[in-house]
Design a protein around this motif. Structure first.
Motif, PDB file in Angstrom:
ATOM      1  N   ILE A  58       3.559   1.064  28.298  1.00 63.68           N
ATOM      2  CA  ILE A  58       4.291   0.497  27.159  1.00 63.68           C
ATOM      3  C   ILE A  58       3.666   0.960  25.841  1.00 63.68           C
ATOM      4  N   ILE A  59       2.353   0.979  25.766  1.00 66.11           N
ATOM      5  CA  ILE A  59       1.680   1.440  24.549  1.00 66.11           C
ATOM      6  C   ILE A  59       1.977   2.911  24.314  1.00 66.11           C
ATOM      7  N   TRP A  60       1.822   3.745  25.348  1.00 67.53           N
ATOM      8  CA  TRP A  60       2.076   5.185  25.220  1.00 67.53           C
ATOM      9  C   TRP A  60       3.512   5.431  24.748  1.00 67.53           C
ATOM     10  N   GLU A  61       4.469   4.782  25.417  1.00 62.81           N
ATOM     11  CA  GLU A  61       5.875   4.988  25.060  1.00 62.81           C
ATOM     12  C   GLU A  61       6.180   4.450  23.666  1.00 62.81           C
ATOM     13  N   GLY A  62       5.533   3.351  23.292  1.00 63.22           N
ATOM     14  CA  GLY A  62       5.728   2.822  21.944  1.00 63.22           C
ATOM     15  C   GLY A  62       5.287   3.813  20.882  1.00 63.22           C
ATOM     16  N   ILE A  63       4.134   4.417  21.086  1.00 64.31           N
ATOM     17  CA  ILE A  63       3.658   5.427  20.146  1.00 64.31           C
ATOM     18  C   ILE A  63       4.605   6.626  20.153  1.00 64.31           C
ATOM     19  N   SER A  64       5.023   7.050  21.338  1.00 62.41           N
ATOM     20  CA  SER A  64       5.951   8.187  21.450  1.00 62.41           C
ATOM     21  C   SER A  64       7.265   7.920  20.719  1.00 62.41           C
ATOM     22  N   ASP A  65       7.692   6.654  20.751  1.00 59.77           N
ATOM     23  CA  ASP A  65       8.952   6.276  20.102  1.00 59.77           C
ATOM     24  C   ASP A  65       8.797   6.005  18.604  1.00 59.77           C
ATOM     25  N   GLY A  66       7.573   6.140  18.096  1.00 62.44           N
ATOM     26  CA  GLY A  66       7.339   5.933  16.672  1.00 62.44           C
ATOM     27  C   GLY A  66       7.217   4.479  16.261  1.00 62.44           C
ATOM     28  N   LYS A  67       6.967   3.591  17.224  1.00 62.09           N
ATOM     29  CA  LYS A  67       6.813   2.176  16.893  1.00 62.09           C
ATOM     30  C   LYS A  67       5.477   1.934  16.194  1.00 62.09           C
ATOM     31  N   THR A  68       5.466   0.893  15.384  1.00 68.23           N
ATOM     32  CA  THR A  68       4.218   0.469  14.754  1.00 68.23           C
ATOM     33  C   THR A  68       3.380  -0.292  15.780  1.00 68.23           C
ATOM     34  N   VAL A  69       2.118  -0.495  15.459  1.00 68.76           N
ATOM     35  CA  VAL A  69       1.245  -1.276  16.329  1.00 68.76           C
ATOM     36  C   VAL A  69       1.829  -2.676  16.512  1.00 68.76           C
ATOM     37  N   GLU A  70       2.310  -3.266  15.438  1.00 64.80           N
ATOM     38  CA  GLU A  70       2.885  -4.615  15.502  1.00 64.80           C
ATOM     39  C   GLU A  70       4.109  -4.646  16.430  1.00 64.80           C
ATOM     40  N   GLU A  71       4.941  -3.623  16.374  1.00 61.57           N
ATOM     41  CA  GLU A  71       6.113  -3.563  17.257  1.00 61.57           C
ATOM     42  C   GLU A  71       5.690  -3.429  18.725  1.00 61.57           C
ATOM     43  N   ILE A  72       4.644  -2.662  18.968  1.00 63.31           N
ATOM     44  CA  ILE A  72       4.130  -2.529  20.343  1.00 63.31           C
ATOM     45  C   ILE A  72       3.590  -3.871  20.820  1.00 63.31           C
TER      46      ILE A  72
END
Length: 93
Positions: free
Chosen positions: A40-54
């Motif tokens: 989930i963290i890896w994909e969140g970063i890949s999707d351009g999400k912020t830390v807060e969104e992750i």
């Protein structure tokens, strides 16, 4: 921050792994196994999400009930991001 070009996440035999492709595979040998949280963290970063969104995604997925739960999740996310950065998986934008 974003994932350095040349790293991809794949599901292999029911497990998530990160592998290097192309030119990156000449510099990085092997693979990194991820648990569900890491995925989930890896994909969140890949999707351009912020830390807060992750953190929000993880809090929802795992049913975080209190602010203390969110603090633990935030600490875990930040620790993984630091490990990813130290290992050369991330670049700053």
């Amino acid at each position: 921050m974003k994932i350095k070009e040349g790293f991809v996440i794949r599901k292999v035999a029911g497990k998530y792994v990160v592998v290097a492709t192309g030119q990156t595979s000449r510099e990085f040998h092997g693979m990194v196994k991820l648990n569900e949280t890491g995925k989930i963290i890896w994909e969140g970063i890949s999707d351009g999400k912020t830390v807060e969104e992750i953190v929000d995604t993880l809090a929802e997925k795992f049913g975080a009930q209190s602010e203390d739960d969110r603090v633990v999740i935030m600490d875990d996310v930040q620790a993984m991001i630091q490990e990813m950065s130290d290992a050369g998986f991330l670049i700053e934008e």
